[in-house]
Scaffold this motif. Sequence first.
Motif, PDB file in Angstrom:
ATOM      1  N   GLY A  98      47.215 -52.508  35.149  1.00  0.00           N
ATOM      2  CA  GLY A  98      46.374 -51.364  34.797  1.00  0.00           C
ATOM      3  C   GLY A  98      45.103 -51.838  34.114  1.00  0.00           C
ATOM      4  O   GLY A  98      44.915 -53.036  33.902  1.00  0.00           O
ATOM      5  N   LYS A  99      44.260 -50.878  33.742  1.00  0.00           N
ATOM      6  CA  LYS A  99      42.994 -51.228  33.099  1.00  0.00           C
ATOM      7  C   LYS A  99      43.253 -51.859  31.724  1.00  0.00           C
ATOM      8  O   LYS A  99      44.348 -51.766  31.176  1.00  0.00           O
ATOM      9  N   THR A 100      42.232 -52.441  31.169  1.00  0.00           N
ATOM     10  CA  THR A 100      42.359 -53.069  29.858  1.00  0.00           C
ATOM     11  C   THR A 100      42.559 -51.998  28.774  1.00  0.00           C
ATOM     12  O   THR A 100      42.090 -50.867  28.919  1.00  0.00           O
ATOM     13  N   ASN A 101      43.322 -52.344  27.760  1.00  0.00           N
ATOM     14  CA  ASN A 101      43.544 -51.463  26.595  1.00  0.00           C
ATOM     15  C   ASN A 101      44.428 -50.246  26.813  1.00  0.00           C
ATOM     16  O   ASN A 101      44.518 -49.390  25.932  1.00  0.00           O
ATOM     17  N   VAL A 102      45.067 -50.139  27.958  1.00  0.00           N
ATOM     18  CA  VAL A 102      45.938 -48.974  28.189  1.00  0.00           C
ATOM     19  C   VAL A 102      47.281 -49.120  27.473  1.00  0.00           C
ATOM     20  O   VAL A 102      48.009 -48.141  27.302  1.00  0.00           O
TER      21      VAL A 102
ATOM     22  N   ALA B  22      49.049 -58.082  21.432  1.00  0.00           N
ATOM     23  CA  ALA B  22      48.467 -56.773  21.763  1.00  0.00           C
ATOM     24  C   ALA B  22      47.364 -56.478  20.761  1.00  0.00           C
ATOM     25  O   ALA B  22      47.374 -57.018  19.659  1.00  0.00           O
ATOM     26  N   GLY B  23      46.427 -55.629  21.128  1.00  0.00           N
ATOM     27  CA  GLY B  23      45.376 -55.284  20.174  1.00  0.00           C
ATOM     28  C   GLY B  23      44.239 -54.551  20.844  1.00  0.00           C
ATOM     29  O   GLY B  23      44.165 -54.493  22.063  1.00  0.00           O
ATOM     30  N   PRO B  24      43.377 -53.960  20.004  1.00  0.00           N
ATOM     31  CA  PRO B  24      42.338 -53.076  20.542  1.00  0.00           C
ATOM     32  C   PRO B  24      41.174 -53.782  21.257  1.00  0.00           C
ATOM     33  O   PRO B  24      40.433 -53.131  21.987  1.00  0.00           O
ATOM     34  N   GLU B  25      41.013 -55.087  21.058  1.00  0.00           N
ATOM     35  CA  GLU B  25      39.857 -55.678  21.727  1.00  0.00           C
ATOM     36  C   GLU B  25      40.126 -55.824  23.237  1.00  0.00           C
ATOM     37  O   GLU B  25      41.207 -56.222  23.639  1.00  0.00           O
ATOM     38  N   PRO B  26      39.154 -55.406  24.082  1.00  0.00           N
ATOM     39  CA  PRO B  26      39.386 -55.439  25.527  1.00  0.00           C
ATOM     40  C   PRO B  26      39.551 -56.868  26.041  1.00  0.00           C
ATOM     41  O   PRO B  26      38.996 -57.810  25.469  1.00  0.00           O
ATOM     42  N   HIS B  27      40.343 -57.008  27.068  1.00  0.00           N
ATOM     43  CA  HIS B  27      40.596 -58.312  27.714  1.00  0.00           C
ATOM     44  C   HIS B  27      41.187 -59.344  26.765  1.00  0.00           C
ATOM     45  O   HIS B  27      40.870 -60.522  26.825  1.00  0.00           O
ATOM     46  N   LYS B  28      42.056 -58.861  25.908  1.00  0.00           N
ATOM     47  CA  LYS B  28      42.781 -59.768  25.029  1.00  0.00           C
ATOM     48  C   LYS B  28      43.736 -60.643  25.855  1.00  0.00           C
ATOM     49  O   LYS B  28      43.903 -61.822  25.580  1.00  0.00           O
TER      50      LYS B  28
ATOM     51  N   SER C 247      46.517 -59.324  32.884  1.00  0.00           N
ATOM     52  CA  SER C 247      45.253 -59.001  32.229  1.00  0.00           C
ATOM     53  C   SER C 247      44.674 -57.740  32.855  1.00  0.00           C
ATOM     54  O   SER C 247      44.964 -57.406  33.998  1.00  0.00           O
ATOM     55  N   GLY C 248      43.876 -57.034  32.086  1.00  0.00           N
ATOM     56  CA  GLY C 248      43.392 -55.710  32.493  1.00  0.00           C
ATOM     57  C   GLY C 248      42.409 -55.751  33.649  1.00  0.00           C
ATOM     58  O   GLY C 248      41.549 -56.629  33.735  1.00  0.00           O
ATOM     59  N   LEU C 249      42.549 -54.759  34.533  1.00  0.00           N
ATOM     60  CA  LEU C 249      41.657 -54.655  35.689  1.00  0.00           C
ATOM     61  C   LEU C 249      40.370 -53.953  35.284  1.00  0.00           C
ATOM     62  O   LEU C 249      40.366 -53.119  34.384  1.00  0.00           O
ATOM     63  N   THR C 250      39.301 -54.265  35.975  1.00  0.00           N
ATOM     64  CA  THR C 250      38.029 -53.562  35.750  1.00  0.00           C
ATOM     65  C   THR C 250      37.493 -53.087  37.103  1.00  0.00           C
ATOM     66  O   THR C 250      37.853 -53.627  38.138  1.00  0.00           O
TER      67      THR C 250
ATOM     68  N   ALA D 233      41.398 -64.190  35.751  1.00  0.00           N
ATOM     69  CA  ALA D 233      42.636 -63.565  35.266  1.00  0.00           C
ATOM     70  C   ALA D 233      42.921 -62.280  36.049  1.00  0.00           C
ATOM     71  O   ALA D 233      44.072 -61.968  36.351  1.00  0.00           O
ATOM     72  N   ILE D 234      41.862 -61.539  36.409  1.00  0.00           N
ATOM     73  CA  ILE D 234      42.045 -60.310  37.191  1.00  0.00           C
ATOM     74  C   ILE D 234      42.561 -60.647  38.593  1.00  0.00           C
ATOM     75  O   ILE D 234      43.472 -59.990  39.113  1.00  0.00           O
ATOM     76  N   ALA D 235      42.013 -61.690  39.191  1.00  0.00           N
ATOM     77  CA  ALA D 235      42.487 -62.114  40.517  1.00  0.00           C
ATOM     78  C   ALA D 235      43.969 -62.481  40.447  1.00  0.00           C
ATOM     79  O   ALA D 235      44.762 -62.155  41.339  1.00  0.00           O
ATOM     80  N   GLN D 236      44.341 -63.131  39.363  1.00  0.00           N
ATOM     81  CA  GLN D 236      45.738 -63.532  39.152  1.00  0.00           C
ATOM     82  C   GLN D 236      46.630 -62.280  39.026  1.00  0.00           C
ATOM     83  O   GLN D 236      47.734 -62.243  39.576  1.00  0.00           O
ATOM     84  N   SER D 237      46.141 -61.251  38.334  1.00  0.00           N
ATOM     85  CA  SER D 237      46.912 -60.000  38.194  1.00  0.00           C
ATOM     86  C   SER D 237      47.120 -59.346  39.551  1.00  0.00           C
ATOM     87  O   SER D 237      48.212 -58.881  39.868  1.00  0.00           O
ATOM     88  N   LEU D 238      46.039 -59.282  40.343  1.00  0.00           N
ATOM     89  CA  LEU D 238      46.127 -58.596  41.632  1.00  0.00           C
ATOM     90  C   LEU D 238      47.079 -59.327  42.572  1.00  0.00           C
ATOM     91  O   LEU D 238      47.815 -58.693  43.323  1.00  0.00           O
ATOM     92  N   ALA D 239      47.079 -60.646  42.503  1.00  0.00           N
ATOM     93  CA  ALA D 239      47.980 -61.418  43.362  1.00  0.00           C
ATOM     94  C   ALA D 239      49.434 -61.080  43.058  1.00  0.00           C
ATOM     95  O   ALA D 239      50.280 -61.054  43.952  1.00  0.00           O
ATOM     96  N   MET D 240      49.711 -60.767  41.803  1.00  0.00           N
ATOM     97  CA  MET D 240      51.086 -60.436  41.392  1.00  0.00           C
ATOM     98  C   MET D 240      51.621 -59.186  42.088  1.00  0.00           C
ATOM     99  O   MET D 240      52.802 -59.089  42.366  1.00  0.00           O
TER     100      MET D 240
END
Length: 204
Positions: A10-14, A58-64, A90-93, A105-112
């Motif tokens: 999902g998106k970052t920070n959700v 976990a935490g509020p900063e995006p793309h942690k 990692s969060g999608l954008t 990191a996003i490419a790695q998430s999508l491959a999953m």
Amino acid sequence: MAVQQGVVIGKTNVGKTLFTINFASYCGVQEMHISFREPDGRRSSRVLQREDAAAELAGPEPHKTRRLQSISLELPVGKGTRHLELVDTSGLTDYVHRDVEVRRAIAQSLAMIRDAALILHMVDAALVGESGPVAGLGEVDYQVAQFAQMRRGYAILANKMDLPAAARGLELVRSEFAGHVILPVSALHWLGFREVKQFVAHAL
Ligand SMILES: Nc1nc2c(ncn2[C@@H]2O[C@H](COP(=O)(O)OP(=O)(O)O)[C@@H](O)[C@H]2O)c(=O)[nH]1
Ligand SMILES: [Mg+2]
């Protein structure tokens, strides 16, 4: 027996990281053996207590989260148990991120999501309630839903249901993603975890 993978995407920070840690704990994991897989393939692992894992990861900063972080669970299914590797990503954008590390990191998430037996797609219901579906959801949420819709183990987790705007957000998520399995949760307060566990056990 092969270990099945379940991906939290999902998106970052959700709330993906907090959900992964707290849901693992709900499923009986006490010491968290967390395996890390960097976008360049390097692997490492650590053992953390739940509170420390949540405070650190976990935490509020995006793309942690900029790598895959997985925790192994055992779930009762029928008379036996099933092993599940729950993978936090990692969060999608919607846009091409300027930071190459985040892009990898996003490419790695999508491959999953290609190979996972289970896809838990998290959205922030409170943000959707406050800002509406256009600002609260991303193009990428619609793309994931479209891609995953034929999969048996696909559910949308509407998170942050403890916040006041989330009830309205949940209604909007239901109308945007009609026909999908949608489970309201609060990663922070462990709400809806029983239903998620039932869904997961059924999907494996
Ligand atoms: N109120 C509330 N806050 C949450 C919930 N889940 C996550 N958060 C907060 O949202 C922020 C992002 O959480 P995190 O798990 O790091 O999100 P990720 O980027 O999707 O991994 C953190 O400050 C969390 O404490 C929830 O269910 N309710
Ligand atoms: Mg995260």
